[in-house]
Write an enzyme that holds these catalytic residues in place. Structure first.
Site, PDB file in Angstrom:
ATOM      1  CG  ASP A   8      -4.510  20.644  10.871  1.00  0.00           C
ATOM      2  OD1 ASP A   8      -5.794  20.626  10.911  1.00  0.00           O
ATOM      3  OD2 ASP A   8      -4.052  19.612  10.138  1.00  0.00           O
ATOM      4  CG  ASP A  10      -8.137  15.594  11.166  1.00  0.00           C
ATOM      5  OD1 ASP A  10      -8.314  14.456  11.959  1.00  0.00           O
ATOM      6  OD2 ASP A  10      -9.225  15.788  10.850  1.00  0.00           O
ATOM      7  N   GLY A  45      -7.400  18.299   4.832  1.00  0.00           N
ATOM      8  CA  GLY A  45      -7.634  19.773   5.097  1.00  0.00           C
ATOM      9  C   GLY A  45      -8.944  20.279   4.575  1.00  0.00           C
ATOM     10  CB  SER A 115     -12.160  18.012  12.303  1.00  0.00           C
ATOM     11  OG  SER A 115     -12.940  16.857  12.822  1.00  0.00           O
ATOM     12  CG  ASN A 117     -16.185  14.141  13.890  1.00  0.00           C
ATOM     13  OD1 ASN A 117     -17.147  13.944  14.515  1.00  0.00           O
ATOM     14  ND2 ASN A 117     -16.167  14.158  12.623  1.00  0.00           N
ATOM     15  CG  ASP A 169      -1.662  17.663   7.438  1.00  0.00           C
ATOM     16  OD1 ASP A 169      -2.647  18.453   7.961  1.00  0.00           O
ATOM     17  OD2 ASP A 169      -2.148  16.544   7.026  1.00  0.00           O
TER      18      ASP A 169
HETATM   19  C1  BG6 Z   1      -9.785  18.170   8.102  1.00  0.00           C
HETATM   20  C2  BG6 Z   1      -9.377  16.890   7.794  1.00  0.00           C
HETATM   21  O1  BG6 Z   1      -8.901  18.244   9.542  1.00  0.00           O
HETATM   22  O2  BG6 Z   1     -11.058  18.086   8.848  1.00  0.00           O
HETATM   23  C3  BG6 Z   1     -10.394  16.637   6.353  1.00  0.00           C
HETATM   24  O3  BG6 Z   1      -8.220  16.891   7.159  1.00  0.00           O
HETATM   25  C4  BG6 Z   1     -11.951  16.614   7.015  1.00  0.00           C
HETATM   26  O4  BG6 Z   1     -10.193  15.258   5.827  1.00  0.00           O
HETATM   27  C5  BG6 Z   1     -12.204  17.804   7.731  1.00  0.00           C
HETATM   28  O5  BG6 Z   1     -12.782  16.576   5.934  1.00  0.00           O
HETATM   29  C6  BG6 Z   1     -13.593  17.743   8.556  1.00  0.00           C
HETATM   30  O6  BG6 Z   1     -13.661  16.693   9.298  1.00  0.00           O
HETATM   31  P1  BG6 Z   1     -15.000  16.517  10.063  1.00  0.00           P
HETATM   32  O7  BG6 Z   1     -14.260  15.477  11.075  1.00  0.00           O
HETATM   33  O8  BG6 Z   1     -15.806  17.485  10.508  1.00  0.00           O
HETATM   34  O9  BG6 Z   1     -15.724  15.808   9.203  1.00  0.00           O
HETATM   35 MG    MG Z   2      -4.374  18.303   8.564  1.00  0.00          MG
END
Ligand code: BG6
Ligand code: MG
Length: 213
Positions: A8, A10, A45, A115, A117, A169
């Protein structure tokens, strides 16, 4: 025998929860309510749109779909502003040593993050070079605890799920690993991650000889 490790992002490779928190709090404040660090725990998550739903529920407000899309985009623009300043100093302790020892021993490495990003963060922190596959929010349709993100990683690496270990996590992430038929290591607190095969508090505690299940 373990042939692949799936990570993972984040909270495992980098601590981006603080940037998500700053951006969500900025949105909450703009809408006229408080958003605490404790509230932020509920978003770990969780996908972007689901996170917004939880935030609006905390504020006791509701909006139509179009407005919600615009709010999520605004929060993301702030978040991207924060993560664009990240560099390799933000990679969590022990991560690089562990990734290096995996590569030296021929164990494949994939990212498994919801995510959208993820790529920017991997590039800015210079850890992208360690990954054989990157599965992120742009490639999946089902969020954790659905196993999709990890099954796709195993498939791209050409490794059987039984020979994969997931590092996570979030509780939903450990459940996703179990649903994928994989081994799992929790990164954080045993109270939250009790379903994992074992839990570490940081990658400083991790070594190849612990990859025996
Ligand atoms: C997860 C994070 O990895 O990604 C979350 O733990 C987050 O908090 C999710 O909302 C989505 O991320 P993003 O960057 O696409 O908004
Ligand atoms: Mg995470």
């Amino acid at each position: 025998m373990v042939k692949a490790c799936l990570f993972d992002l984040d909270g495992v490779i980098v601590d981006t929860a603080k940037y998500h928190y700053l951006a969500w709090r900025r949105l909450a404040n703009e809408l006229g309510f408080e958003f605490t660090e404790e509230d932020n725990e509920r978003l770990k998550g969780v996908s972007r749109m689901k996170s917004l739903e939880i935030l609006l529920e905390i504020g006791g407000v509701s909006f139509d779909e179009e407005t919600k899309e615009a709010m999520a985009a605004k929060k993301n623009a702030w978040y991207v502003e924060y993560i664009s300043k990240m560099d390799s100093s933000e990679v969590l302790p022990g991560v690089i040593d562990f990734l290096t020892s995996l590569r030296e021993n021929g164990i494949k490495i994939s990212l498994g993050s919801v995510s959208k990003n993820a790529m920017i963060i991997l590039k800015n922190t210079d850890v992208d070079k360690y990954f054989d596959a990157v599965i992120d929010g742009t490639k999946i349709t089902h969020a954790k605890p659905d196993p999709e993100v990890f099954l796709k990683g195993a498939e791209e690496l050409g490794v059987d799920p039984k020979e994969c270990v997931v590092f996570e996590d979030a509780q939903a992430g450990i459940e996703a690993a179990i649903n994928a038929g994989m081994h799992s290591v929790g990164v954080g607190s045993p109270e939250i991650l009790g379903k994992a095969d074992f839990v570490i508090s940081s990658f400083n505690e991790m070594s190849l000889n612990r990859l025996k299940f």
